[in-house]
Motif scaffolding. Sequence first.
Motif, PDB file in Angstrom:
ATOM      1  N   GLY A  41      11.431  -6.102  -7.586  1.00  0.00           N
ATOM      2  CA  GLY A  41      12.443  -7.089  -7.205  1.00  0.00           C
ATOM      3  C   GLY A  41      13.318  -6.727  -6.035  1.00  0.00           C
ATOM      4  N   TYR A  42      13.339  -5.454  -5.658  1.00  0.00           N
ATOM      5  CA  TYR A  42      14.150  -5.033  -4.519  1.00  0.00           C
ATOM      6  C   TYR A  42      13.310  -4.903  -3.249  1.00  0.00           C
ATOM      7  N   ILE A  43      12.000  -4.647  -3.416  1.00  0.00           N
ATOM      8  CA  ILE A  43      11.127  -4.466  -2.263  1.00  0.00           C
ATOM      9  C   ILE A  43      10.087  -5.581  -2.154  1.00  0.00           C
ATOM     10  N   THR A  44       9.201  -5.694  -3.137  1.00  0.00           N
ATOM     11  CA  THR A  44       8.020  -6.562  -2.986  1.00  0.00           C
ATOM     12  C   THR A  44       8.375  -8.041  -2.907  1.00  0.00           C
ATOM     13  N   LEU A  45       9.056  -8.574  -3.901  1.00  0.00           N
ATOM     14  CA  LEU A  45       9.326 -10.021  -3.931  1.00  0.00           C
ATOM     15  C   LEU A  45      10.220 -10.487  -2.788  1.00  0.00           C
TER      16      LEU A  45
END
Length: 283
Positions: free
Chosen positions: A122-126
Amino acid sequence: MGETLKRAISGAVYVLLLIASILYSTESFFILFGILLIISLFEFCNLIQVDKLIPIFSGASLYILITLLSNYDQNKTFHIPTLDLILLTITLAISIKCIFFLFDNSNDKRISNLSKYLYLLGYITLPFVFITKITFGVNNYNPKIIIGLLILIWTNDTFAFIVGKSVGKHKLFERISPKKTIEGFFGGLIFAIFAGYLISIFLIKPTAQFENKSILIWLIIAAIVGVIGTIGDLIESKFKRIAGVKDSGRIMPGHGGVLDRLDSVIFAAPFIFLFYKILYYVS
């Protein structure tokens, strides 16, 4: 080669690569940000000390799958309010967790394994997924949207540094980022809002649906960038502080890693996407 010259050259190459890929085609834009996602995952795995193979493979696969479903699904089977709503809910929930993490003094030395993988999601990929979605506005691919967003980020960062260095006296969050000041924060925010006004006038041609609201829309986006983007920058600084490093990577001489350059935009992207969708449904 002097440090200033190296920084200038690598910065120029970075900006030219971004602008060229964004303007060339939708596919080149997706590919470049997919590559940036992979590098960011690699750097973040180093920061939080987890094995890289599974997070990078999973993150890249998720990015490709969602991009294909969102932008090449002719039947629009997976569009809002299904896929986008689920992804946005997950991302915002983890973003809120990141904010609690920023202000929580008790976790300065250790991050649980579950939290590490939640942050990877949730902090990088999305957020990278939402960067691609923002670029489509309410309908078709519009490269000027992401260019405008990057201009806001660069304006905020540049003038936060200039104002903070010139007149900054009061620390913004000294425990995490000793050089950031309250004066610098408001200086960056004010100039970002001014840049948002210029973008709405000279860069973005508003659709008929939002023609009378274009200036207000970009002023709000600039405010989101100034506030939420700064929080994203501080969150990454905390991860680096826990890891005991100055930069997330060394891929850009004089600038650090990709995550150091994109920490503000990836954290702000889901909130800007949420604003877009609220605006669309209200209108």
